[in-house]
Enzyme design. Structure first.
Site, mmCIF file in Angstrom:
data_model
loop_
_atom_site.group_PDB
_atom_site.id
_atom_site.type_symbol
_atom_site.label_atom_id
_atom_site.label_comp_id
_atom_site.label_asym_id
_atom_site.label_seq_id
_atom_site.Cartn_x
_atom_site.Cartn_y
_atom_site.Cartn_z
ATOM 1 N N HIS A 155 0.886 -1.081 -0.148
ATOM 2 C CA HIS A 155 0.043 0.140 -0.038
ATOM 3 C C HIS A 155 0.784 1.161 0.013
ATOM 4 O O HIS A 155 0.642 2.313 0.817
ATOM 5 C CB HIS A 155 -0.916 -0.014 0.929
ATOM 6 C CG HIS A 155 -1.975 -1.019 1.189
ATOM 7 N ND1 HIS A 155 -3.184 -0.694 0.292
ATOM 8 C CD2 HIS A 155 -2.171 -2.385 1.754
ATOM 9 C CE1 HIS A 155 -4.004 -1.772 0.559
ATOM 10 N NE2 HIS A 155 -3.364 -2.788 1.268
ATOM 11 N N ASP B 137 -0.835 -4.931 5.864
ATOM 12 C CA ASP B 137 -1.889 -5.745 5.487
ATOM 13 C C ASP B 137 -1.490 -5.958 3.760
ATOM 14 O O ASP B 137 -1.299 -4.960 3.210
ATOM 15 C CB ASP B 137 -3.367 -5.241 5.755
ATOM 16 C CG ASP B 137 -3.579 -3.868 5.055
ATOM 17 O OD1 ASP B 137 -2.501 -3.248 5.110
ATOM 18 O OD2 ASP B 137 -4.714 -3.852 4.477
ATOM 19 N N GLU B 138 -2.294 -6.952 3.305
ATOM 20 C CA GLU B 138 -2.237 -7.122 1.661
ATOM 21 C C GLU B 138 -0.894 -6.805 0.985
ATOM 22 O O GLU B 138 -0.756 -6.100 0.002
ATOM 23 C CB GLU B 138 -3.491 -6.294 0.964
ATOM 24 C CG GLU B 138 -4.634 -6.870 1.701
ATOM 25 C CD GLU B 138 -5.754 -5.591 1.189
ATOM 26 O OE1 GLU B 138 -7.015 -6.265 0.963
ATOM 27 O OE2 GLU B 138 -5.650 -4.495 1.234
ATOM 28 N N ALA B 139 0.252 -7.339 1.592
ATOM 29 C CA ALA B 139 1.667 -7.250 1.084
ATOM 30 C C ALA B 139 1.998 -8.212 0.250
ATOM 31 O O ALA B 139 2.889 -8.792 0.273
ATOM 32 C CB ALA B 139 2.721 -6.929 2.220
ATOM 33 N N HIS B 140 1.050 -8.119 -0.964
ATOM 34 C CA HIS B 140 1.124 -9.543 -1.826
ATOM 35 C C HIS B 140 2.234 -9.527 -2.588
ATOM 36 O O HIS B 140 2.824 -10.531 -3.197
ATOM 37 C CB HIS B 140 -0.261 -9.715 -2.534
ATOM 38 C CG HIS B 140 -1.235 -9.633 -1.885
ATOM 39 N ND1 HIS B 140 -1.436 -10.402 -0.684
ATOM 40 C CD2 HIS B 140 -2.818 -8.849 -2.243
ATOM 41 C CE1 HIS B 140 -2.799 -10.133 -0.226
ATOM 42 N NE2 HIS B 140 -3.517 -9.368 -1.069
#
Length: 539
Positions: A281, A344-347
């Site tokens: 993000h 979060d969401e550190a894909h």
């Protein structure tokens, strides 16, 4: 008190005229009993003590109500903090009542705010009301402030208006004894996807304060915008903050702006929790400084709504110099205890790199005197002692992911519960809701309220649950009216989950108390979603 009617001098009448008039009056009086005459209007009744949201810990109704009149004063015991709460109350009541309501340390009939030892904790209070006045007693100023919010709800909804209203201003007789179930009762506002001005944030703070929420989590950075000035990295705000979802002009807070938000929140007994989301993000930061990218090339600014495509370069030392500077400057601006580092969401970050990054960044938060909060993916790394993990999973989140969070809780990591399919305020109510998203499902008012934080994550020690938080992500939220529609009526229910004893939680009772809030929202200019699950009063 009823108004006195002025009488006019009687004109002398002849006996014959008097007899005629007397006959006509007798006929009229007889007609009043035989023809459908309008009955006298019922005397107004005060709001019941048990109608408060969040539900108080204990309510004992009884005795005569107190009536606020032109002679009412607000008495305090002399402390600066108590006087500040008293001035807040006076400012709230003066426009609608038209009364002076002086704040005084002298003995005076009216409303008394009193700091004293007692079983109140840091935020509890007792409210005693009777014919002679109202007394709010607390051990700390925050308790006085929360007691004032209860007093506010006991008064007619018209007390919220900014012009003189007719009253009467009655407070039901009895006693309310109250203290919160959880110490952390939060709401998050995403100012990154769409930017909101200082005035808009203050408006939301006032709405949160009414329901005894005490933490304002500001999501200050994301792919779409960087919203806080950082002197050592000026392009973050100047360039990274120059846009938002859909390509608008964006914006950012100067340090003075941020300090004003913090000051205003503190005046409402809310603590600001700033968040810099990382290592994912982060497109706004990566676009602002090419060196933060592993290949040294800055991506373009981003105005879409996809997630998981950006990452700071974990292997570069400049990344940690950058993080150190940002945390140092933000911590210096923030008197509160916490600093949220996202996670979060550190894909686009490998698991090994994610662990490396979080293990290096968490000590920087402690270095500048703050406690780490991260989204629950932090539990996949090594949460430092004292860290809090914010759980945003769903009821049906995989067992392995939940087990990871529970294990961290068993090892001492505190939990803030924000299940997305329960308390994410940006989720649509129904398929027809014009705003919001539905990736976590549809979240009607009952679903948002009807769960217990104490047993939501099986296996997590009850002592690990520090509280709840209602996030409002703003991919589709642009205006104050958008905030109002998505937050109300769900926000008060989340506040009740955080404040009220578990024994008070009952949907059938709650929905009636919730419905009674509607006239207050109307008086405050809050346009809410009229859920068919709630027995709203007729307009």
């Amino acid at each position: 008190m009823r108004p006195h009617h002025r009488t006019t001098p009687r004109t002398p009448r002849t006996p014959r005229l008097t007899r005629v008039l007397g006959s006509l009056l007798l006929v009229a009086a007889a007609g009043a009993f035989t023809v459908g005459a309008t009955p006298a209007a019922p005397r107004p009744a005060p709001n019941p003590l048990a109608r408060i949201v969040p539900a108080p810990a204990s309510v004992t109704p009884g005795g005569s109500p107190y009536r606020i009149t032109r002679s009412t004063a607000i008495r305090v015991d002399g402390s600066r903090e108590a006087r500040g709460v008293a001035e807040y109350l006076a400012d709230l009541l003066r426009p609608s009542t038209g009364y002076r309501l002086p704040v005084t340390t002298q003995r005076h009939e009216g409303i008394r705010l009193r700091l004293a030892d007692g079983p109140f904790g840091a935020e509890g209070y007792r409210l005693d009301s009777g014919r002679d006045g109202v007394t709010i007693t607390a051990a700390a100023p925050a308790g006085l402030f929360h007691g004032v919010q209860t007093l506010r709800q006991l008064l007619p909804a018209a007390v919220e208006k900014d012009s003189v209203q007719p009253g009467p201003w009655l407070v039901a007789g009895g006693t309310v004894t109250d203290r919160p179930r959880y110490a952390y009762r939060g709401a998050m506002l995403d100012v990154s996807r769409h930017f909101f001005t200082v005035a808009q944030v203050k408006r939301y703070i006032d709405q949160l304060a009414l329901y005894k929420i005490n933490e304002l989590h500001l999501h200050l950075s994301d792919d779409q915008g960087w919203r806080i000035a950082v002197d050592s990295w000026p392009r973050l705000a100047a360039y990274g903050g120059s846009t938002q979802v859909g390509g608008g002009t964006g914006g950012h807070y100067t340090k003075a702006d941020y300090r004003e938000i913090v000051r205003y929140a503190a005046s409402r007994y809310l603590e600001v929790v700033p968040e810099i989301d990382m290592p994912g993000h982060t497109n706004a930061a990566l676009a602002s400084y090419a060196g933060l990218n592993c290949d040294g090339t800055a991506p373009p600014l981003y105005t879409g709504t996809d997630v998981g495509f950006s990452s700071l370069c974990v292997s570069k030392q400049v990344t940690y110099d950058f993080v150190d500077d940002v945390i140092r400057e933000l911590a210096a601006l923030t008197p509160g205890r916490y600093l949220h580092i996202g996670g979060d969401e550190a894909h686009s970050t490998s698991h090994a790199d994610y662990v490396t990054f979080m293990d290096r960044v968490q000590p920087l938060v402690a270095k500048y005197g703050k406690t780490v909060i991260g989204w629950h993916q932090l539990t996949g790394a090594h949460p430092v002692k004292g860290a809090l993990a914010q759980y945003w999973g769903l009821d049906d989140t995989g067992a392995d992911e939940k087990a990871q969070v529970v294990k961290a809780a068993q090892n001492g990591t505190g939990l803030i519960l924000s299940p997305a399919d329960r308390v994410y305020l940006d989720m649509k109510y129904t398929e027809d809701t014009p705003l919001g998203q539905d990736w976590a499902g549809l979240v009607e008012v009952k679903r948002s309220y009807d769960w217990d934080p104490g047993n939501y994550l099986a296996g997590a020690p009850s002592s690990s649950i520090r509280g709840v938080e209602a996030p409002l992500w703003t991919e589709t939220i642009v205006t104050n009216a958008d905030i109002d529609y998505m937050a109300f009526p769900r926000l008060p229910g989340v506040a009740e989950l955080g404040w009220s004893p578990a024994a008070t939680h009952d949907w059938d009772a709650y929905k009636v108390r919730l419905a009674a809030q509607a006239p207050r929202w109307a008086a405050l200019g809050i346009d809410y979603y009229r859920s068919p699950q709630v027995p709203w009063p007729a307009k």
